[in-house]
Design an enzyme around this catalytic site. Structure first.
Site, PDB file in Angstrom:
ATOM      1  N   HIS A 146       0.696  -1.149  -0.116  1.00  0.00           N
ATOM      2  CA  HIS A 146       0.015  -0.029   0.077  1.00  0.00           C
ATOM      3  C   HIS A 146       0.861   1.341   0.070  1.00  0.00           C
ATOM      4  O   HIS A 146       0.256   2.409  -0.225  1.00  0.00           O
ATOM      5  CB  HIS A 146      -1.255   0.197   1.302  1.00  0.00           C
ATOM      6  N   HIS A 147       2.194   1.377   0.507  1.00  0.00           N
ATOM      7  CA  HIS A 147       2.943   2.282   0.258  1.00  0.00           C
ATOM      8  C   HIS A 147       3.602   2.557  -1.104  1.00  0.00           C
ATOM      9  O   HIS A 147       4.005   3.715  -1.446  1.00  0.00           O
ATOM     10  CB  HIS A 147       4.156   2.315   1.041  1.00  0.00           C
ATOM     11  N   ALA A 148       3.632   1.542  -1.968  1.00  0.00           N
ATOM     12  CA  ALA A 148       4.272   1.786  -3.322  1.00  0.00           C
ATOM     13  C   ALA A 148       3.562   2.941  -4.201  1.00  0.00           C
ATOM     14  O   ALA A 148       2.322   2.804  -4.341  1.00  0.00           O
ATOM     15  CB  ALA A 148       4.224   0.319  -4.083  1.00  0.00           C
TER      16      ALA A 148
END
Ligand code: 6DK
Ligand code: ZN
Length: 374
Positions: A146-148
């Site tokens: 989810h941070h990419a």
């Protein structure tokens, strides 16, 4: 557009789909000095807990596949895709240099393969749910996603599994509106970026914010960030002001904010960015959500989208708490635990912050969320 309540196929057992491929353990930090919290044992421990509880036998196993370049380019740019792909042939020193260009990333020669399996596994599960081969499902995948961001990996995440799976469902499976609930303790900046201007994706994240001090330490995680253009109002940041949030806080946010908005939005598919680092016992998240709390949130989300609910593992660093929490969610998906009790007493909130006051029943003004939480 999918029918709201699909007819159950006569001869097909519409059970819970489960993605688990032991090869995802090959993505591992190469630093012998330092054990990294995004540990290969995380997925193994979840699978072991599911096996012991008899859940694996009751699920339909969905095979992971490697995501293709076409899949990955649904969100990421070509340079990002190529950088990860080419990392497979780098020397240890080159891998370290590449990883150091990013924020909180480690790489080994097998990382690119595992990232493709993680992403492709989630795509396969979403496909099985949308095509009614299974009712709902859980993807025990890593590395997380989810941070990419569009242009690069970040925060233990190589490819953004959830963002790519949502785009795949919309572009290739005829799905319209998708609700993404991100209950990982960190803000899912990459998922938010992907759908910031999209009217057809409602992204709701519950995360520690603390005035922008908590990772990923960005003002885009604030509660007054609500999307843009046609996506205005479709990004909802429930930004906790401190550590120590527990079942009562999360369930209050669900009852007062998330479920009313979700019912209004009427999603055709629900995907949970399912980190368990807000779990009681997780020393990175420092919150107090119990397995019963996760079960209850799962139970609430099952009532949407005709039950089409897909859960995708993100973070979660206590091996015990992550395994127990995932098991509690899968039991609800399988229906074995339909009477998920309202969570009982829990430790007092940290820092003397009282639990949330009762909100009015209608969708609250987004800009007041942090005020409400305080
Ligand atoms: N680094 C995530 O859980 C990833 O959201 C969180 C990434 C946090 C990076 C900063 C940080 C540490 C902490 C302890 C030891 C080593 C590094 F993407 C998810 F996995 F879901 O806390
Ligand atoms: Zn996290």
């Amino acid at each position: 557009m999918l029918p709201a309540h699909p007819p159950a196929a006569d001869n097909v057992p519409r059970t819970t789909g489960l993605v688990y491929d032991v090869r995802m353990k090959f993505h591992a930090s190469q630093d012998p000095e330092d054990s990294h919290p995004e540990d290969p044992r995380r997925i193994w421990r979840i699978f072991e807990a599911l096996t012991r509880a008899g859940c694996v036998n009751r699920c339909l196993r969905i095979d992971a596949r490697e995501a293709t370049a076409e899949d990955i380019l649904l969100f990421h740019d070509r340079d990002h895709h190529d950088a990860i792909t080419n990392s497979a042939s780098l020397s240890p020193l080159q891998l370290e240099k590449l990883a150091d260009q990013y924020d909180s990333i480690y790489l080994c020669p097998e990382s690119a393969f595992c990232a493709r399996l993680s992403c492709g596994g989630l795509i396969e599960l979403c496909t099985a749910v949308v095509q009614d081969r299974v009712r709902n499902g859980f993807a025990v995948i890593r590395p997380p996603g989810h941070h990419a961001e569009r242009v690069g990996p970040m925060g233990f995440c190589l490819y953004n599994n959830v963002a790519i799976a949502v785009r795949h469902a919309q572009h290739h499976l005829g799905v319209g509106r998708v609700l993404v609930v991100d209950w990982d303790v960190h803000h899912g900046n990459g998922i938010q970026e992907a759908f910031f201007e999209s009217p057809d994706v409602l992204y709701v994240s519950l995360h520690r914010y603390e005035g922008g001090e908590f990772y990923p330490s960005s003002p885009v995680a604030a509660c007054d960030v609500v999307g843009a253009d046609r996506g205005t109002g479709r990004t909802v940041n429930i930004a906790w002001p401190c550590a120590g949030m527990g079942d009562r806080d999360y369930l209050h946010a669900f009852e007062a904010i998330i479920m009313p908005m979700a019912r209004e939005f009427a999603p055709e598919l629900v995907i949970v960015a399912c980190g368990f680092d807000a779990a009681l016992g997780d020393t990175i998240g420092e919150c107090n959500v119990t397995p019963a709390g996760y079960a209850h949130m799962t139970y609430l989300l099952k009532s949407l989208a005709g039950g089409r609910l897909v859960m995708a593992l993100e973070g979660g660093y206590s091996l015990d708490a992550t395994a127990e929490s995932a098991l509690a969610c899968v039991e609800v998906l399988l229906n074995t635990n339909m009477d998920a009790p309202a969570p009982g007493p829990q430790p007092a909130s940290a820092n003397g912050v009282p639990s949330l006051p009762v909100l009015p029943p209608l969708t609250p003004s987004l800009a007041c969320l942090e005020t409400v939480a305080l």
